[in-house]
Design a protein around this motif. Sequence first.
Motif, PDB file in Angstrom:
ATOM      1  N   HIS A 141      17.536 -56.231  -4.646  1.00  0.00           N
ATOM      2  CA  HIS A 141      17.668 -56.514  -3.214  1.00  0.00           C
ATOM      3  C   HIS A 141      19.040 -57.145  -2.958  1.00  0.00           C
ATOM      4  CE1 HIS A 141      13.543 -55.575  -2.029  1.00  0.00           C
ATOM      5  NE2 HIS A 141      13.167 -56.118  -3.175  1.00  0.00           N
ATOM      6  N   TYR A 142      19.702 -56.656  -1.930  1.00  0.00           N
ATOM      7  CA  TYR A 142      21.032 -57.145  -1.563  1.00  0.00           C
ATOM      8  C   TYR A 142      20.960 -57.755  -0.168  1.00  0.00           C
ATOM      9  CZ  TYR A 142      22.294 -53.860  -5.285  1.00  0.00           C
ATOM     10  OH  TYR A 142      22.362 -53.178  -6.466  1.00  0.00           O
ATOM     11  N   THR A 143      21.550 -58.926   0.001  1.00  0.00           N
ATOM     12  CA  THR A 143      21.540 -59.591   1.303  1.00  0.00           C
ATOM     13  C   THR A 143      22.976 -59.868   1.744  1.00  0.00           C
ATOM     14  OG1 THR A 143      21.349 -61.763   0.256  1.00  0.00           O
ATOM     15  CG2 THR A 143      19.302 -60.676   0.901  1.00  0.00           C
ATOM     16  N   ILE A 144      23.149 -59.982   3.070  1.00  0.00           N
ATOM     17  CA  ILE A 144      24.467 -60.282   3.647  1.00  0.00           C
ATOM     18  C   ILE A 144      24.295 -61.530   4.505  1.00  0.00           C
ATOM     19  CG2 ILE A 144      26.440 -59.316   4.892  1.00  0.00           C
ATOM     20  CD1 ILE A 144      25.238 -56.560   4.490  1.00  0.00           C
ATOM     21  N   PRO A 145      24.360 -62.717   3.909  1.00  0.00           N
ATOM     22  CA  PRO A 145      24.087 -63.953   4.662  1.00  0.00           C
ATOM     23  C   PRO A 145      25.017 -64.162   5.851  1.00  0.00           C
ATOM     24  CG  PRO A 145      24.093 -64.366   2.294  1.00  0.00           C
ATOM     25  CD  PRO A 145      24.591 -62.969   2.487  1.00  0.00           C
ATOM     26  N   SER A 146      26.255 -63.694   5.783  1.00  0.00           N
ATOM     27  CA  SER A 146      27.204 -63.948   6.866  1.00  0.00           C
ATOM     28  C   SER A 146      26.752 -63.316   8.180  1.00  0.00           C
ATOM     29  CB  SER A 146      28.594 -63.420   6.505  1.00  0.00           C
ATOM     30  OG  SER A 146      28.577 -62.012   6.371  1.00  0.00           O
ATOM     31  N   LEU A 147      25.918 -62.267   8.109  1.00  0.00           N
ATOM     32  CA  LEU A 147      25.450 -61.625   9.330  1.00  0.00           C
ATOM     33  C   LEU A 147      24.484 -62.509  10.105  1.00  0.00           C
ATOM     34  CD1 LEU A 147      24.888 -57.933   8.175  1.00  0.00           C
ATOM     35  CD2 LEU A 147      26.822 -58.892   9.404  1.00  0.00           C
ATOM     36  N   ALA A 148      23.873 -63.471   9.434  1.00  0.00           N
ATOM     37  CA  ALA A 148      22.919 -64.350  10.108  1.00  0.00           C
ATOM     38  C   ALA A 148      23.627 -65.236  11.133  1.00  0.00           C
ATOM     39  CB  ALA A 148      22.184 -65.212   9.091  1.00  0.00           C
ATOM     40  N   MET A 169      21.935 -45.072   3.534  1.00  0.00           N
ATOM     41  CA  MET A 169      21.680 -45.989   2.420  1.00  0.00           C
ATOM     42  C   MET A 169      22.012 -47.422   2.818  1.00  0.00           C
ATOM     43  SD  MET A 169      23.237 -46.003  -1.459  1.00  0.00           S
ATOM     44  CE  MET A 169      21.849 -45.237  -2.291  1.00  0.00           C
ATOM     45  N   ALA A 170      23.092 -47.598   3.558  1.00  0.00           N
ATOM     46  CA  ALA A 170      23.437 -48.949   4.017  1.00  0.00           C
ATOM     47  C   ALA A 170      22.307 -49.544   4.840  1.00  0.00           C
ATOM     48  CB  ALA A 170      24.727 -48.895   4.836  1.00  0.00           C
ATOM     49  N   ILE A 171      21.667 -48.718   5.660  1.00  0.00           N
ATOM     50  CA  ILE A 171      20.541 -49.199   6.474  1.00  0.00           C
ATOM     51  C   ILE A 171      19.342 -49.530   5.588  1.00  0.00           C
ATOM     52  CG2 ILE A 171      18.911 -48.552   8.290  1.00  0.00           C
ATOM     53  CD1 ILE A 171      21.140 -46.752   9.449  1.00  0.00           C
ATOM     54  N   GLU A 172      19.013 -48.626   4.675  1.00  0.00           N
ATOM     55  CA  GLU A 172      17.823 -48.833   3.833  1.00  0.00           C
ATOM     56  C   GLU A 172      17.989 -50.017   2.886  1.00  0.00           C
ATOM     57  OE1 GLU A 172      15.107 -45.254   2.906  1.00  0.00           O
ATOM     58  OE2 GLU A 172      17.127 -44.556   2.422  1.00  0.00           O
ATOM     59  N   LEU A 173      19.191 -50.202   2.347  1.00  0.00           N
ATOM     60  CA  LEU A 173      19.394 -51.262   1.360  1.00  0.00           C
ATOM     61  C   LEU A 173      19.621 -52.626   2.005  1.00  0.00           C
ATOM     62  CD1 LEU A 173      21.679 -49.749  -1.442  1.00  0.00           C
ATOM     63  CD2 LEU A 173      19.282 -50.387  -1.624  1.00  0.00           C
ATOM     64  N   PHE A 174      20.480 -52.667   3.023  1.00  0.00           N
ATOM     65  CA  PHE A 174      20.931 -53.959   3.536  1.00  0.00           C
ATOM     66  C   PHE A 174      20.187 -54.430   4.779  1.00  0.00           C
ATOM     67  CE2 PHE A 174      24.768 -52.073   1.446  1.00  0.00           C
ATOM     68  CZ  PHE A 174      24.744 -52.903   0.343  1.00  0.00           C
ATOM     69  N   VAL A 175      19.819 -53.500   5.666  1.00  0.00           N
ATOM     70  CA  VAL A 175      19.093 -53.924   6.865  1.00  0.00           C
ATOM     71  C   VAL A 175      17.687 -54.385   6.496  1.00  0.00           C
ATOM     72  CG1 VAL A 175      18.166 -53.167   9.084  1.00  0.00           C
ATOM     73  CG2 VAL A 175      20.473 -52.493   8.395  1.00  0.00           C
ATOM     74  N   ALA A 176      17.070 -53.732   5.503  1.00  0.00           N
ATOM     75  CA  ALA A 176      15.722 -54.130   5.072  1.00  0.00           C
ATOM     76  C   ALA A 176      15.721 -55.566   4.551  1.00  0.00           C
ATOM     77  CB  ALA A 176      15.210 -53.169   4.000  1.00  0.00           C
ATOM     78  N   ALA A 177      16.802 -55.936   3.829  1.00  0.00           N
ATOM     79  CA  ALA A 177      16.873 -57.287   3.266  1.00  0.00           C
ATOM     80  C   ALA A 177      17.429 -58.293   4.267  1.00  0.00           C
ATOM     81  CB  ALA A 177      17.750 -57.273   2.009  1.00  0.00           C
ATOM     82  N   SER A 178      18.240 -57.815   5.219  1.00  0.00           N
ATOM     83  CA  SER A 178      18.833 -58.699   6.225  1.00  0.00           C
ATOM     84  C   SER A 178      18.619 -58.086   7.605  1.00  0.00           C
ATOM     85  CB  SER A 178      20.331 -58.882   5.955  1.00  0.00           C
ATOM     86  OG  SER A 178      20.574 -59.325   4.640  1.00  0.00           O
ATOM     87  N   PRO A 179      17.428 -58.238   8.197  1.00  0.00           N
ATOM     88  CA  PRO A 179      17.126 -57.582   9.480  1.00  0.00           C
ATOM     89  C   PRO A 179      18.124 -57.904  10.582  1.00  0.00           C
ATOM     90  CG  PRO A 179      15.147 -58.544   8.509  1.00  0.00           C
ATOM     91  CD  PRO A 179      16.299 -59.023   7.692  1.00  0.00           C
ATOM     92  N   GLN A 180      18.773 -59.087  10.488  1.00  0.00           N
ATOM     93  CA  GLN A 180      19.741 -59.424  11.524  1.00  0.00           C
ATOM     94  C   GLN A 180      20.928 -58.469  11.523  1.00  0.00           C
ATOM     95  OE1 GLN A 180      18.988 -61.246   8.921  1.00  0.00           O
ATOM     96  NE2 GLN A 180      20.814 -61.927   7.822  1.00  0.00           N
ATOM     97  N   ALA A 181      21.106 -57.710  10.434  1.00  0.00           N
ATOM     98  CA  ALA A 181      22.210 -56.755  10.367  1.00  0.00           C
ATOM     99  C   ALA A 181      22.086 -55.683  11.438  1.00  0.00           C
ATOM    100  CB  ALA A 181      22.250 -56.107   8.976  1.00  0.00           C
ATOM    101  N   LEU A 182      20.855 -55.406  11.860  1.00  0.00           N
ATOM    102  CA  LEU A 182      20.627 -54.352  12.855  1.00  0.00           C
ATOM    103  C   LEU A 182      21.235 -54.725  14.199  1.00  0.00           C
ATOM    104  CD1 LEU A 182      19.234 -51.619  12.732  1.00  0.00           C
ATOM    105  CD2 LEU A 182      17.162 -52.690  13.596  1.00  0.00           C
ATOM    106  N   HIS A 183      21.387 -56.024  14.460  1.00  0.00           N
ATOM    107  CA  HIS A 183      21.902 -56.478  15.754  1.00  0.00           C
ATOM    108  C   HIS A 183      23.300 -57.082  15.624  1.00  0.00           C
ATOM    109  CE1 HIS A 183      17.924 -55.785  17.376  1.00  0.00           C
ATOM    110  NE2 HIS A 183      17.417 -56.517  16.408  1.00  0.00           N
ATOM    111  N   SER A 184      23.967 -56.847  14.523  1.00  0.00           N
ATOM    112  CA  SER A 184      25.265 -57.484  14.295  1.00  0.00           C
ATOM    113  C   SER A 184      26.414 -56.489  14.246  1.00  0.00           C
ATOM    114  CB  SER A 184      25.228 -58.271  12.983  1.00  0.00           C
ATOM    115  OG  SER A 184      25.075 -57.361  11.904  1.00  0.00           O
ATOM    116  N   GLY A 185      26.139 -55.225  14.503  1.00  0.00           N
ATOM    117  CA  GLY A 185      27.187 -54.220  14.397  1.00  0.00           C
ATOM    118  C   GLY A 185      27.381 -53.680  13.008  1.00  0.00           C
ATOM    119  N   PHE A 186      26.566 -54.133  12.053  1.00  0.00           N
ATOM    120  CA  PHE A 186      26.759 -53.728  10.660  1.00  0.00           C
ATOM    121  C   PHE A 186      26.654 -52.216  10.483  1.00  0.00           C
ATOM    122  CE2 PHE A 186      24.626 -52.515   6.669  1.00  0.00           C
ATOM    123  CZ  PHE A 186      25.643 -52.822   5.781  1.00  0.00           C
TER     124      PHE A 186
END
Length: 403
Positions: A162-169, A339-356
Motif C-alpha cells: 500500500h502506498y500513501t501520499i500524506p501531503s495530499l491530506a 493504476m495511479a487511481i487504483e494504487l494511490f486513491v484507494a490508500a489516500s481517498p483525499q487524492a480524489l479531491h486534490s487534483g492528483f
Amino acid sequence: QTRWNHPWLLYLLPFAGIAIAAVYHFFGKEVEAGNNLLMERIHAPGGGVPRRMAPLVLVATVITHLFGGSAGREGTAVQMGGSIAATFARWMRLHRDDIRTLLMAGIAAGFGAVFGTPITGAIFAIEVLTIGRLNYEAVVPCLMAAIIGDVTCTAWHIKHTHYTIPSLATAATIITPSHLDALLTAKVACAAVAFGLASVVFAELTHGLSWLFKKIPWPLARPAVGGICVILLAHLIGFDYLGLGVTTDPHHPQQVSILSAFQPGGAHAFSWWWKILFTAVTLAAGFKGGEVTPLFFVGAALGHSMARLLNAPVDLFAALGFVAVFAGATNTPLACTIMAIELFVAASPQALHSGFVVYAALACFLAYLLSGHSGIYLSQRIATPKLASSNLPQDASLRSARS
C-alpha cells in the motif's frame, strides 16, 4: 526474506544464471522471448504459446530474486497467464479470434492479480499491444479475467503493498482542472520530461546490453558474466538495488526502496540511475523476471530527486514518477493513469479531491509522448505514430522502428 537473512546467496548469482540459461537452452528456446512472444502470438495467433512457458518463467524468476538479481515479477505473471490461456485454447480447439481474446485475458489476469489492480490489468492488456489504438473487442473478457485473478489472490490472503501520499491530506481542495495550482502543474510537466527520458534510457540500455551480451558465443556464459557484473556493482555502489526493491532490507533500514522514496531523504540523487543499471545488466544477461517493478523503483526515486530539485512534495512526485516512467517505457499512458487511481486513491481517498488524478494523467501522457518510439516490448505495433511526420509503414513494430 531468505536472501536478506543469508547475504552470501548473492555470490551464487553467476551459478544461478548458468542454471537458468541451461534450462532455457535445452528445454525453452522457443519461450525465451517472453512477453514479446505473447504479443506476437496475439497479433498472429497461429503459432501458439508453449505450455512450458509458465513453469519455466516461474522457477527462473524465483531463482533470480533469491540470488539477488534486479528484476520484477509482472513479466512472470503475464507470461504465466498467457501460457495457461494458450493451453486452455488448445484443449478447447478455439478459433483464431477466440485464441487472441483468451491470450489477452491471460495478460490481464496476470497483471491485475500481481499488483492488485484489476482495472489497470484489463486496460493494460488492450492498450499494450498496439501504440495509439485500443483493442476494445476483448475488453469485457479482460476485465472479467483481471477481477477474478485479483479475487483469487485475495482469497489466498495475498497482501499487496500500500502506498500513501500524506501531503495530499493538507492540500487545498481542487474540484476541476481550472482550479489546479499553476505552479505545481508546471513542475509536474517539467518532471514528466525527465520521466519520459528515463524510460527511454531504461529501454535502450536494456536492448543495447542485450545485444552486447549476445556477442558472447556461449549462451551459458552470458548470465554468468552478468551475475559477476551485478556482484561488482553491488560492492561498488551499494546493495540497495538488488532484488525487487519494493521494501527495505530490515537488517539495513537505511537502504533505498520504492517505499523509502516516498519519504524525504529516502533516496539519493542518482538512485534512479543505479536501479536502471542493475536491472538492465540483470535482464540483458538472461535472468528472468519483469521490468515493471524496477521501473516503479526508477520512477519513484527519480520523482524524489525531481521534487527536491523543484521544491515540490516528495511523496506526490514519487507517486507520479512511479506511474509515469512505466507509462513511457510500455507506451500505456491510459493504463498507468488508471493504476495511479487504483494504487494511490484507494490508500489516500483525499487524492480524489486534490487534483492528483489530473497531475497523474499529465505526467503519464507527457512521458508517453516524450519517450518516442522506444519501449521495453519490441513486438508492440505502432498504429498511430506519436509524430505525424514519422515515416513508418502501417502497423510497424517497435523493433522495425528502432532499426
